[in-house]
Design an enzyme around this catalytic site. Structure first.
Site, PDB file in Angstrom:
ATOM      1  N   LYS A  69       0.795  -1.231   0.000  1.00  0.00           N
ATOM      2  CA  LYS A  69       0.000   0.000   0.000  1.00  0.00           C
ATOM      3  C   LYS A  69       0.831   1.285   0.000  1.00  0.00           C
ATOM      4  O   LYS A  69       0.339   2.340  -0.420  1.00  0.00           O
ATOM      5  CB  LYS A  69      -0.942  -0.006   1.205  1.00  0.00           C
ATOM      6  CG  LYS A  69      -2.019  -1.075   1.136  1.00  0.00           C
ATOM      7  CD  LYS A  69      -3.199  -0.618   0.285  1.00  0.00           C
ATOM      8  CE  LYS A  69      -4.364  -1.593   0.401  1.00  0.00           C
ATOM      9  NZ  LYS A  69      -5.550  -1.105  -0.340  1.00  0.00           N
ATOM     10  N   SER A  94      -8.982  -0.589   6.294  1.00  0.00           N
ATOM     11  CA  SER A  94      -9.011  -1.685   7.271  1.00  0.00           C
ATOM     12  C   SER A  94      -7.651  -1.889   7.907  1.00  0.00           C
ATOM     13  O   SER A  94      -7.504  -2.669   8.825  1.00  0.00           O
ATOM     14  CB  SER A  94      -9.453  -2.977   6.590  1.00  0.00           C
ATOM     15  OG  SER A  94      -8.485  -3.374   5.650  1.00  0.00           O
TER      16      SER A  94
END
Lengths: 340, 340
Positions: A69, A94
């Protein structure tokens, strides 16, 4: 919440060249993660096939923040003007995008407001805080997260950095495959025949699909059967905005993004779903044989490569497998491992 | 059971040059395992110290068979004459030497008889069998293992390959530090100031002590407090042949060898003991931060580096930490992790 002005002007960059440009921009700010192989796991994937299958594991579990990410987050921040950065950045996630944005924002010297679902893995929350992220909790579903994020955004005027549904994010995540293709070539002297990529929101999958376009590398998606919105959307030809959040693969409990879906439709050959049992068995195999820690979401692509459906598909040769992350809650994972 | 003829003639080789020769002999048959670093774990080890401590992790968990033991086993077999190999080889081991000898014997095309204590970790037993090892169980203590091994040896006339108490084994294991010193130099441009090495039977520790001799690298030992025979032996100046087998570090439940002890006495600066709680906390930190799987025995050196006693010792700079192995029983480890 996506800035449509930006989106339109850069949608034209959604190409392999766009991934290449993103890579040039973020290369020095991320880790070049290793590509590992395992004779014993490749042998399991091969079975009685000839020629044998050789799996190449792209280890984004070793990436900064423990997942791929950071690539998209860094690329998004690199594309913002100073005035867009001055009130900080905000997102909902999340966990892995949360950590990544906190790290990328700290590197830029700006504030990061992070909305996390209340059922996020504890170490992901702690890590996000340790990187300087300002964490607020929300309910577990996408609409709940988005509502809380919008509330904070309005109050702080921070710039929203979406977890997956944005061209900059997609292009950043696509650098995973850009790097893997080159490492397979340089380090192993091999050309990839195909790659299997986990899909949650579809940032990584759409990015890898763009990175593969024109290279001859076939792209397949791996999705938990308990969060199979992408599989269903592709089946019926319309993006499926609803997804349940019960799979053990906690990073993949999100519906595929609006920008991501048509890219996936166009460039991804097939979406395979796997059960939570298959995901945990693949994860365990990696811990035991390769001696590295990957999270359930990171094991989904290998679970596909070891499945009967994949064997029937008949894709052989050099297969890239994306280990997307390694952030596990060791207290909780223990019970899951015993079930596997 | 050690062939005293061999032992005497090669005792003179117990030098750094002996380790160098062993390395030349086995280099192509083992993996050159990676050396990893972790900013966050080095920061914990540093605390408020100046200059900061930098830890270099030698990852023998990635070695063939999942531990450093393949080095000594391969070196021992390379030194046997064809007529010494023809009836196969035999050993007793709690697990890692067992797997290593099975792999090394298979590479040589000879039989391997392996005596394992009945409380060995299940995956170590399974792995030994999967490498073609012929496994027989014994009671858990060293005398029990030795008795069963001697019985089989008499019957088969297989050549005994001891797990640690032999010059060839010691020299083979010493190649771990030989390799680490050169990798710290070539890959990181750093000179090691010290190394912390786990001690069970003392093959790895004695070997590393020889490899360090004359290089300026200070050698320290790490031992579980629940199996502290080496610590006690050094204190009183006489090898302590008794050890309990209750520590979680199942690879270190053996008394230091007869040949190993005087080498350790002569070259190792100090032995540190750590509790099982400290070992498990160090292991957990590695799984969470570095995302690699090491076994409890492999975490003992890091547990020392993170302890108060080590801080008081005041060793600073570039510290090598040997991660000796990564063979864990994931079903059992789950409960231990929760305790940590």
């Amino acid at each position: 919440m996506i800035q449509s002005r930006d989106t339109e002007s850069i949608a034209a960059e959604l190409t392999r060249q766009g991934v290449e440009s993103a890579y040039a921009l973020i290369k020095s700010k991320i880790k070049k993660t290793p590509v590992l192989t395992s004779e014993s796991i490749s042998a399991i994937a091969t079975g009685n096939d000839n020629p044998p299958t050789r799996l190449f594991f792209k280890c984004e579990n070793f990436q900064k923040g423990g997942s791929f990410k950071i690539r998209g987050a860094t690329h998004a921040l690199e594309n913002l003007r100073p005035e867009e950065l001055e009130n900080g950045v905000i997102t909902h996630s999340s966990g892995n995008h949360a950590q990544a944005l906190a790290i990328a924002a700290r590197a830029k010297g700006v504030k990061a407001y992070i909305v996390m679902p209340s059922n996020s893995a504890r170490p992901k929350v702690e890590a996000t805080r340790s990187y300087g992220g300002n964490v607020t909790f929300s309910g577990p579903t996408a609409p709940e997260r988005e509502y809380v994020a919008e509330t904070i955004r309005t109050k702080t005027n921070a710039h929203f950095i979406p977890p997956y549904d944005h061209p900059h994010i997609i292009l950043g995540q696509g650098t995973v495959l850009r790097e893997l293709i080159s490492q397979a070539d340089v380090e192993y002297g091999c050309k990839l025949d195909a790659v299997i990529v986990p899909v949650g929101g579809g940032g990584l999958l759409a990015g890898c699909a763009l990175a593969a376009h024109g290279t001859g590398v076939r792209v397949f998606a791996a999705e938990p059967a308990l969060a199979d919105d992408c599989f269903r959307g592709i089946e019926i030809g319309i993006r499926e905005p609803n997804v349940t959040s019960s799979t053990v693969a906690d990073g993949l409990r999100t519906p595929v993004g609006v920008i991501n879906f048509p890219i996936i439709q166009k460039y991804v050959e097939k979406v395979f779903t796997v059960s939570d049992e298959e995901i945990l068995a693949a994860m365990r195999l990696v811990w035991e044989r390769i001696k590295i820690v990957i999270e359930p979401s990171g094991a989904v692509a290998l679970a596909v490569a070891l499945s009967e459906r994949w064997k029937i598909e008949g894709v052989k040769g050099n297969i890239g497998i994306i280990f997307s992350g390694g952030n596990v809650d060791l207290d909780k994972i223990s019970d899951l491992i015993k079930m596997s």
